[in-house]
Every structure is written in structure tokens, then in C-alpha cells.
Enzyme design. Structure first.
Site, PDB file in Angstrom:
ATOM      1  N   ASP A 111      35.155  32.783  44.535  1.00 28.45           N
ATOM      2  CA  ASP A 111      35.496  34.171  44.232  1.00 28.45           C
ATOM      3  C   ASP A 111      34.921  34.479  42.846  1.00 28.45           C
ATOM      4  OD1 ASP A 111      36.606  36.542  43.468  1.00 28.45           O
ATOM      5  OD2 ASP A 111      38.658  36.030  44.061  1.00 28.45           O
ATOM      6  N   CYS A 161      48.228  40.943  41.329  1.00 30.19           N
ATOM      7  CA  CYS A 161      47.845  40.418  42.656  1.00 30.19           C
ATOM      8  C   CYS A 161      47.728  38.903  42.620  1.00 30.19           C
ATOM      9  CB  CYS A 161      46.552  41.037  43.165  1.00 30.19           C
ATOM     10  SG  CYS A 161      46.636  42.801  43.351  1.00 30.19           S
ATOM     11  N   GLN A 207      35.588  37.942  38.917  1.00 34.30           N
ATOM     12  CA  GLN A 207      35.791  38.021  37.461  1.00 34.30           C
ATOM     13  C   GLN A 207      34.754  37.219  36.684  1.00 34.30           C
ATOM     14  OE1 GLN A 207      37.813  40.125  36.177  1.00 34.30           O
ATOM     15  NE2 GLN A 207      39.297  40.539  37.796  1.00 34.30           N
ATOM     16  N   LYS A 233      33.544  46.132  39.219  1.00 30.85           N
ATOM     17  CA  LYS A 233      33.951  45.335  38.059  1.00 30.85           C
ATOM     18  C   LYS A 233      32.760  44.994  37.182  1.00 30.85           C
ATOM     19  CE  LYS A 233      37.830  43.081  40.426  1.00 30.85           C
ATOM     20  NZ  LYS A 233      39.019  43.798  39.978  1.00 30.85           N
ATOM     21  N   HIS A 278      43.658  35.161  43.219  1.00 31.91           N
ATOM     22  CA  HIS A 278      44.038  36.548  43.515  1.00 31.91           C
ATOM     23  C   HIS A 278      44.436  36.609  44.998  1.00 31.91           C
ATOM     24  CE1 HIS A 278      43.182  40.838  44.403  1.00 31.91           C
ATOM     25  NE2 HIS A 278      43.312  41.054  43.114  1.00 31.91           N
TER      26      HIS A 278
HETATM   27  N1  7TS Z   1      39.289  38.317  43.174  1.00 32.72           N
HETATM   28  C1  7TS Z   1      39.655  38.408  41.903  1.00 32.72           C
HETATM   29  C2  7TS Z   1      39.634  37.188  41.032  1.00 32.72           C
HETATM   30  C3  7TS Z   1      40.022  39.650  41.391  1.00 32.72           C
HETATM   31  O1  7TS Z   1      40.393  39.741  40.103  1.00 32.72           O
HETATM   32  C4  7TS Z   1      40.037  40.781  42.236  1.00 32.72           C
HETATM   33  C5  7TS Z   1      40.504  42.119  41.753  1.00 32.72           C
HETATM   34  C6  7TS Z   1      39.612  40.620  43.553  1.00 32.72           C
HETATM   35  C7  7TS Z   1      39.261  39.363  43.994  1.00 32.72           C
HETATM   36  C8  7TS Z   1      39.538  41.762  44.500  1.00 32.72           C
HETATM   37  O2  7TS Z   1      38.523  42.624  44.151  1.00 32.72           O
HETATM   38  P1  7TS Z   1      38.317  44.010  44.926  1.00 32.72           P
HETATM   39  O3  7TS Z   1      37.243  44.687  44.166  1.00 32.72           O
HETATM   40  O4  7TS Z   1      37.926  43.666  46.322  1.00 32.72           O
HETATM   41  O5  7TS Z   1      39.634  44.723  44.865  1.00 32.72           O
HETATM   42  N2  7TS Z   1      41.341  42.068  40.634  1.00 32.72           N
HETATM   43  C9  7TS Z   1      42.050  43.066  40.094  1.00 32.72           C
HETATM   44  C10 7TS Z   1      42.800  42.883  38.937  1.00 32.72           C
HETATM   45  O6  7TS Z   1      42.885  41.831  38.325  1.00 32.72           O
HETATM   46  N3  7TS Z   1      43.407  44.045  38.615  1.00 32.72           N
HETATM   47  O7  7TS Z   1      43.051  44.966  39.524  1.00 32.72           O
HETATM   48  C11 7TS Z   1      42.233  44.371  40.473  1.00 32.72           C
END
Ligand code: 7TS
Length: 412
Positions: free
Chosen positions: A203, A369, A206, A229, A126
Site C-alpha cells: 500500500d 481508518c 502514503q 494524495k 489502513h
Molecule cells: N492506504 C493508506 C495508507 C491510506 O492512508 C489511505 C487513505 C488509503 C489507503 C486509502 O486511500 P483512498 O485514496 O483510496 O481513500 N488515508 C486517509 C487518511 O489517512 N486520512 O484520510 C484518508
């Protein structure tokens, strides 16, 4: 395929107020969980209760409310720490996975990475696990290499191995791809990267919400994830860091609460984890995340994973029978999280998502992303359905019906 649900989805759904509403007159089929999940009443109530009964600034007062707020905030930290088998000192509250990764980039990267150093990432990251390292590389003169992928959408192990031979200083990789769903063997990759002398940044945005997590077994130096999430509020997340590394790391942000003493001539840093929590924290968010952890524990993370695997296997089976659909990533549910990305003919994913929305089915479309991955696969965008504990086989049937409708509308 057997449609056996290992979770009582009908009971779970009752805990989520938003799942009771309709969209365009249709039952809401929420399949955008990789972007953000929905919140159960227990999480909403915990934040309302905190604001209604205990709100004050934690760590900053001796009055009753401040003590109660501190207890609630630190209680939430303990819950999250045990959820990932970390100590509370190693469990740092941040605003989310993105901020957690930036914390490592600044706190560790600024003082350790030098010109010519190698940072190893993967092609399935991401942007949150790419751009901070690009900025670090630009600042320090380090270089970045991306581990390639196999045709199946798994990590190219030979390429990874070759890069480990170049003694990288940082190896940062996702535990589970938000596009392909691919689950990487975080323990094995971390162990290999450590032998190569690197620090390992995982990371977990997910993965932590969807499967049992044990940072000790994983053996990583850092693990980043987001509350929203995993049924928790937005604006709260976690960075786990191994104690020895956190001890010698520089602070990220600076200000109140992260110091021990401040004089006109300088300052000393507070103990862990407070050294990395400058300023008033999102204590209500932390309390909500604690409630989310309680909720997930009451189900059990192994059951969460099993349920999502069954849904994913069913979705993959249905999609592979559907003419004109290309699915990206591993086709075996055991190898992936509850994420199914696809394209149908040359229907633009945004048109697909709008059409599905009319049927009450919420999916995400776009580059997710992960633009380097889109370039590698030579597609501008994809549609993505992603599952969680309140999704059922019926939800996947609704998705497939909506896809049939889309196929007719676009005369494919
Ligand atoms: N890493 C991964 C693998 C992600 O899927 C996301 C967000 C992030 C980091 C960032 O997370 P945040 O909470 O700091 O924004 N992914 C997604 C997505 O797949 N669709 O919307 C956000």
C-alpha cells in the site's frame, strides 16, 4: 535545530490557489496532507485544458478529438509509469488506492486463495488494506494474521519472520503508516515474503507521494496509490502489477474496452493494462495526475523527502518539549514519513481539531481508518498533523502556538 528549508516553499505556495485563502480570518495552515493534498494551478489547468480542448472518449473513436483524448490519457499513463519505474502495461488506472487493493483482492485473491491459506497483514494498516482481505478470507476460508508492532511503532520483525515460516499466500503491508508515519522496508519485506512463496501487495498511498519510488527495486508484485494524495485530482489512482501476474489474473470489473472479442458464447480479454480498465475511464483525472507527476518531478522526489524529513524532525522536537503531549510512532524523522500523530492530556482529538481550526490550522482527528491500531495503542482517537511540499517551519510554529492556546483553553 537548523530551520533550513531545502525547498523554496514561498515560491511553491504561489502555485497553489487555495493556500492564498484565509480560514476564520487567519492564514490557512494546511496540515491534513495525509488525508488529501492541495492541487497546484498546473494540475487544475491541465484538467480544464483537457475538458476545454481535447475531451472525447479515449480508445473509442477515429475522429480527431478521440485521438487527442487517447494521446492525453496514454501520455499521463507513461508519466506515472516512469515515475515509479514501471512499464505502461503494468500501470493500471483505478479510482484510487482503495479500488487498487480491491482489484487485487478480486482479480488475484478470488482465483488463488483457498481454505486454510494464510494472509499476512500488519497492525498499522489502513482499513483499505484490511477489509478487502477480511472479505476474501470470509469467502474462501483463508485465515488472517496481523504482524505486531514494537513499542516504538515499528514492525515486529521477529513476528513477521515467524509468520513467513507458515508459507502465507498473500503478504499485504503499508509502505508508510498514515498514523505512525513508520516507513517499512518494502524491498526487504517483499523479498522475504517472496521467498516464503507469497505475493506481495504494498500500500503506497502514503509513500509514493513523498519519496522516490522504484517498483523494480522494491520487488513487490503490486503497489497501490491515489492521485489525490500527490497533488492530483480525486477519483484517480494506480495499481502497479508485475506483468507475469497480471497476465494470468482474472479481470476485476467487466464491460467495454477490457475485452478483445465478445460472442454470445463468451469473451476474451484485452491486452494489459486495458484488461483491468472496464468502461469509460476518468481521463481528465488521469491527465491531472500526469500534470501532478510533472510538478513533483520538477521539484525532485529526493528533495520532497528531504524537506518533509526536516519538517518532521522539527515538529517532533517541538512536540517532545511540549508538556502533556504524547506522540505516537517513531521519534526519529529518518524512520517516518511526514506524519505526526499525538494526543494532549485527555482533550478529545475532535475538540483539539476544532480549536486548531479556529486558528486556521487544519489537522485531522479521529481513528484515521486504522481502528485495529487504535485498539492496540488503547486510544479511541488521535490528532494528526501531516506535511507536504508547501509546508514550512512557520506552519509548524503556527501549530505549536495553536496547541499552546488549546492547553490554556482546556486549563491543562
Ligand atoms: N492506504 C493508506 C495508507 C491510506 O492512508 C489511505 C487513505 C488509503 C489507503 C486509502 O486511500 P483512498 O485514496 O483510496 O481513500 N488515508 C486517509 C487518511 O489517512 N486520512 O484520510 C484518508
Amino acid at each position: 535545530m537548523l530551520r533550513s528549508e531545502s525547498l523554496r516553499v514561498d515560491e511553491i505556495r504561489k502555485d497553489f490557489p487555495i493556500l492564498q485563502r484565509e480560514v476564520h480570518g487567519k492564514r490557512l495552515v494546511y496540515l491534513d496532507n495525509a488525508a488529501t493534498t492541495q492541487r497546484p494551478k498546473a494540475v487544475i489547468d491541465a484538467t480544464v485544458e483537457y475538458y476545454s480542448q481535447h475531451n472525447a472518449n479515449p480508445h473509442r473513436g477515429v475522429h480527431q478529438l478521440s485521438l487527442e483524448a487517447t494521446e492525453a490519457f496514454e501520455g499521463a499513463r507513461s508519466k506515472v509509469a516512469s515515475f515509479i519505474n514501471a512499464s505502461t502495461e503494468e500501470t493500471i488506472f483505478t479510482r484510487g488506492a482503495t479500488e487498487s487493493l480491491n482489484l487485487v483482492r478480486y482479480g488475484w485473491g478470488n482465483s488463488h486463495v483457498k481454505t486454510g491459506d494464510l494472509i499476512v497483514l500488519t497492525m498499522m494498516e489502513h482499513h483499505s488494506n484490511i477489509v478487502p482481505w477480511q472479505l476474501l478470507a470470509k469467502q474462501t476460508g483463508a485465515r488472517i494474521e496481523f504482524v505486531g508492532l514494537t513499542k516504538e511503532g515499528k514492525l515486529d520483525e521477529d513476528h513477521f519472520e515467524r509468520l513467513m515460516g507458515q508459507s502465507p499466500s498473500i503478504v499485504a503491508f503499508t509502505h508508510c503508516s498514515n498514523v505512525l508515519g513508520t516507513i517499512n522496508d518494502a524491498a526487504r519485506l517483499s523479498a522475504r515474503a517472496k521467498r516464503a512463496g507469497a505475493i506481495t501487495v504494498v500500500d503506497g498511498a502514503q509513500s509514493v507521494p513523498h519519496m522516490p519510488t522504484d517498483v523494480r527495486a522494491m520487488g513487490c508484485d503490486f503497489l497501490a496509490f491515489s492521485g489525490h494524495k500527490m497533488l492530483g485530482p480525486t477519483g484517480i489512482g494506480i495499481l502497479y502489477g508485475r506483468r507475469a501476474i497480471l497476465e494470468e489474473m482474472e479481470p476485476f470489473q467487466s464491460g467495454g474496452d477490457m475485452i478483445k472479442q465478445v460472442h454470445t458464447t463468451g469473451a476474451t480479454w484485452n491486452d494489459l493494462p486495458y484488461k483491468f480498465e472496464a468502461g469509460t475511464q476518468d481521463s481528465a483525472g488521469a491527465v491531472g495526475l500526469g500534470a501532478a507527476v510533472d510538478y513533483l518531478n520538477s521539484i525532485g522526489m529526493k528533495r520532497v523527502r528531504d524537506h518533509e524529513m526536516a519538517l518532521t524532525a522539527y515538529a517532533l522536537e517541538q512536540m517532545s518539549k511540549f508538556p502533556g503531549i504524547t506522540v505516537y510512532g517513531p521519534m526519529n524523522a529518518k524512520d517516518k514519513g511526514g506524519v505526526v500523530s499525538f494526543n494532549m492530556g485527555d482533550i478529545h482529538p475532535h475538540d483539539m481539531a476544532s480549536l486548531l481550526d479556529e486558528e486556521g490550522v487544519a489537522i485531522r482527528s479521529g481513528h484515521h481508518c486504522a481502528q485495529p491500531l487504535m485498539e492496540l495503542l488503547d486510544v479511541p482517537a488521535m490528532s494528526r498533523a501531516s506535511f507536504y511540499i508547501y509546508n514550512s517551519f512557520d506552519d509548524i510554529d503556527a501549530l505549536m502556538q495553536a496547541l499552546s492556546k488549546a492547553r490554556n483553553v482546556f486549563c491543562l
